[in-house]
Design an enzyme around this catalytic site. Structure first.
Site, short mmCIF file in Angstrom:
data_model
loop_
_atom_site.label_atom_id
_atom_site.label_comp_id
_atom_site.label_asym_id
_atom_site.label_seq_id
_atom_site.Cartn_x
_atom_site.Cartn_y
_atom_site.Cartn_z
N TYR A 142 -40.39 10.92 -59.18
CA TYR A 142 -39.65 11.77 -58.26
C TYR A 142 -38.93 10.88 -57.27
O TYR A 142 -39.51 9.96 -56.71
CB TYR A 142 -40.61 12.70 -57.51
N ASP A 237 -37.86 2.49 -56.17
CA ASP A 237 -38.03 3.53 -55.16
C ASP A 237 -39.43 3.34 -54.57
O ASP A 237 -40.43 3.76 -55.14
CB ASP A 237 -37.87 4.91 -55.80
N LYS A 265 -40.90 7.49 -45.66
CA LYS A 265 -42.30 7.79 -45.32
C LYS A 265 -42.88 6.84 -44.25
O LYS A 265 -42.58 7.03 -43.07
CB LYS A 265 -43.14 7.86 -46.59
C1 LIG Z 1 -41.24 11.41 -50.99
C2 LIG Z 1 -40.45 10.64 -51.94
C3 LIG Z 1 -39.05 10.70 -51.98
C4 LIG Z 1 -38.27 11.68 -51.15
O1 LIG Z 1 -38.38 11.44 -49.80
P1 LIG Z 1 -37.99 12.65 -48.77
O2 LIG Z 1 -38.12 12.00 -47.44
O3 LIG Z 1 -38.99 13.73 -49.04
O4 LIG Z 1 -36.61 13.05 -49.09
C5 LIG Z 1 -38.37 9.87 -52.82
N1 LIG Z 1 -39.02 9.01 -53.61
C6 LIG Z 1 -40.37 8.92 -53.61
C7 LIG Z 1 -41.04 7.93 -54.50
C8 LIG Z 1 -41.12 9.73 -52.80
O5 LIG Z 1 -42.46 9.67 -52.85
#
Ligand SMILES: *Cc1c(COP(=O)(O)O)cnc(C)c1O
Length: 426
Positions: A142, A237, A265
């Protein structure tokens, strides 16, 4: 204060499904979500005064525990100076320097306001830099909710069985190639067939949005080699894994250097933040130096920078990741032993302070294997844990996050709750 039940009824009259992010609605686990009033340390408290040991950690950011006093004080002081200027600040420079120092593959940074923005812009930059359109994404990973990345995605869309969102133009979806996680041979085949049209490959180096799935030995290094050979960009990511699995993220842990890295995060210390960065020659294709456009009214926001800087400074102290490793290992052992004693098949996966307990007897190495999990069993487990005062993410396909505020007593209490829950599942 109204009860959670009353608030949820009211919420459904004004918010879609009563929530601002889908998994919060508890549809995968039944029942209704507690409404939260406050949180401190490892504990979160609902509007009815019930306190829980929290393993959601606001979905990853709360690595220090909630409302860390130093972070709270720093935000209060920053707010008194003004909450947004839309102009350069020293705080942004300090934040960027901390990121560059922590993550050597990052030579230049751009701050944004969410993980979604970071990955969306990184993909655009990869396309702009290479002059190619296609992107490879791994099934079950994701990367936020940008169109080109909402194909076979993890997190809520996996939980709800809608991994391919409506509203994504077919042309956009067609330029996203989906491959299985942990399968370097599949990546090699695709690059050999159509490498000259692939801008880059984006991956969660430790998958954390289909439960937690570590990369196979050598997998990330192979992806590095394949992408380099075909002049495509490797994008990590690390929105979840950055400053989580190690101070320098998964790339430090596995010794693989991507071209671009997405963060979010933890680096916001609980405020809305994202960032992407990487090789200088690539990053300098961004406006104002280059032709790839990206901008943000609140980007580099002083409150978010302050919360992030304070958090990173606290994480930079010695012993932090050793402590997280010890408490997280104890939790994983406690859960595995409880499952074994109850005779419940379960795969415990863990990288540092991210872990998952898949209710299946077979190893979980990719999306298809994760989906073999018994989600009905998870649902019952979840409800029992919540009843015992343990707050988990309401889906089989989400990570548990241990924070520095979790004590060995919290871990023991959690293992005891799991023992009780699992016995009840037999
Ligand atoms: C949470 C997350 C996102 C999205 O971040 P948001 O701040 O919710 O838009 C993208 N990539 C990874 C791996 C994530 O865990």
């Amino acid at each position: 204060m109204p009860s959670s039940h009353e608030l949820f009824a009211e919420a459904q009259r004004c918010l879609v499904g009563g929530v601002n992010s889908p998994v919060r609605a508890y549809r995968a686990v039944g029942g209704q979500p507690p409404f939260i009033a406050r949180a401190a340390g490892a504990r979160i408290e609902d509007v009815e005064g019930k306190s829980y040991i929290d393993y959601v950690g606001t979905w990853g950011p709360a690595i220090l525990g909630h409302a860390h006093p130093e972070v709270v004080t720093a935000i209060q002081k920053a707010a008194e100076q003004g909450t947004s200027f839309g102009a350069p600040t020293a705080l942004e420079v300090e934040m960027a320097s901390l990121l560059i120092e922590a993550v050597p593959s990052i030579e230049r940074v751009r701050m944004v306001n969410s993980g979604t923005e970071a990955t969306m812009a990184a993909v655009r930059l990869a396309r702009g830099f290479t002059g190619r359109d296609k992107i490879i994404k791994l099934a079950g990973c994701y990367h936020g909710h940008a169109d080109s990345l909402l194909v076979k995605a993890g997190s809520g869309v996996l939980t709800f069985g809608t991994p391919d969102s409506a509203g994504v133009p077919a042309d956009v979806a067609r330029s996203t190639i989906i491959l299985p996680f942990n399968d370097a041979a599949a990546a090699r085949r695709v690059f050999e067939a159509e490498g000259s049209s692939i801008a880059g490959l984006i991956i969660e180096p430790v998958a954390g949005n289909m439960g937690v799935i570590p990369p196979r030995d050598g997998y990330l290094a192979e992806l590095r080699e394949i992408t380099r050979r075909h002049d495509a960009l490797l994008i990590f990511d690390e929105v979840m894994t950055g400053f989580r699995v190690a101070y320098g993220g998964a790339q430090e842990l596995y010794g693989v250097r991507p071209d671009l890295t997405c963060l979010g995060k933890i680096i916001g210390g609980g405020l809305p933040v994202g960032a992407f960065g990487g090789r200088r020659d690539i990053m300098e294709k961004l406006a104002p130096l280059g032709p790839v456009y990206q901008a943000g009214t609140l980007s580099g926001n002083p409150l978010a920078m302050t919360a992030g800087i304070t958090t990173l400074r606290l994480l930079r102290r010695g012993g932090v990741y050793t402590q997280l490793e010890a408490t997280s290992a104890a939790l994983a052992e406690g859960l595995a032993a409880a499952a074994k004693d109850a005779g419940i098949p379960c795969q415990l996966t863990r990288v540092g302070s991210m872990l998952c307990c898949f209710f299946t007897a077979a190893p979980v190495r990719n999306y298809d294997e994760a989906r073999q999990s018994d989600t009905k069993r998870f649902e019952r487990f979840f409800r029992s844990m919540l009843g015992s005062g343990v707050y988990l993410a309401p889906s089989q396909f989400e990570a548990w996050f241990v924070s520095l505020a979790h004590s060995m007593d919290d871990i023991a209490a959690t293992a005891a709750a799991a023992r009780k829950a699992l016995k009840g599942l037999r």
